[in-house]
Write a protein that holds these residues in place. Structure first.
Motif, PDB file in Angstrom:
ATOM      1  N   THR A  34       2.765  -2.748  -6.328  1.00 53.13           N
ATOM      2  CA  THR A  34       1.348  -2.694  -6.731  1.00 53.13           C
ATOM      3  C   THR A  34       0.478  -2.646  -5.486  1.00 53.13           C
ATOM      4  N   ASP A  35      -0.780  -2.307  -5.683  1.00 51.73           N
ATOM      5  CA  ASP A  35      -1.724  -2.266  -4.571  1.00 51.73           C
ATOM      6  C   ASP A  35      -1.836  -3.636  -3.904  1.00 51.73           C
ATOM      7  N   ARG A  36      -1.769  -4.670  -4.701  1.00 55.52           N
ATOM      8  CA  ARG A  36      -1.878  -6.034  -4.182  1.00 55.52           C
ATOM      9  C   ARG A  36      -0.713  -6.347  -3.243  1.00 55.52           C
ATOM     10  N   VAL A  37       0.502  -5.936  -3.600  1.00 59.05           N
ATOM     11  CA  VAL A  37       1.678  -6.162  -2.754  1.00 59.05           C
ATOM     12  C   VAL A  37       1.554  -5.360  -1.468  1.00 59.05           C
ATOM     13  N   GLN A  66      -1.151  -4.370  -0.022  1.00 61.04           N
ATOM     14  CA  GLN A  66      -2.211  -4.984   0.766  1.00 61.04           C
ATOM     15  C   GLN A  66      -1.681  -6.216   1.491  1.00 61.04           C
ATOM     16  N   PHE A  67      -0.883  -7.015   0.813  1.00 61.85           N
ATOM     17  CA  PHE A  67      -0.278  -8.202   1.426  1.00 61.85           C
ATOM     18  C   PHE A  67       0.629  -7.794   2.581  1.00 61.85           C
TER      19      PHE A  67
END
Length: 105
Positions: A95-98, A100-101
């Protein structure tokens, strides 16, 4: 018959056969090779491994397991009995969140 006697008889048979079958010339034929080939042919013919072990003079069929190797035809038959899995593998997409992390590391 002694081991030497068996080897001598096999050599006589080999020499006689090599005069008619050119492909045999230069090949090393031993009693062990004949024993192993016979065991493999029996195995391919579907003879039970314990019967082969008795014929080879093995006290324990486990000895025969180590002695006999499956040939390509046997492996192909075994693989043909397998069924393909019904599920389809999906490729992991983060995901975008992963993402980004990970970029922040």
């Amino acid at each position: 018959m002694t081991r030497t006697g068996i080897t001598d008889r096999l050599n006589l048979a080999y020499e006689a056969a090599a005069t008619h079958c050119v492909g045999l010339k230069g090949r090393r034929i031993s009693p062990h090779l004949v024993r192993h080939a016979t065991a493999m042919h029996l195995l391919q013919a579907g003879v039970d491994l314990t019967v082969i072990a008795l014929g080879l003079g093995h006290e324990n069929p486990a000895t025969t397991h180590m002695y006999i190797e499956a040939d390509l035809a046997m492996k192909e038959r075994a693989l043909s009995t397998l069924q393909l899995p019904h599920s389809r593998q999906h490729r992991y997409r983060p995901t975008d969140r992963v993402l980004q992390f990970l970029e922040g590391l």
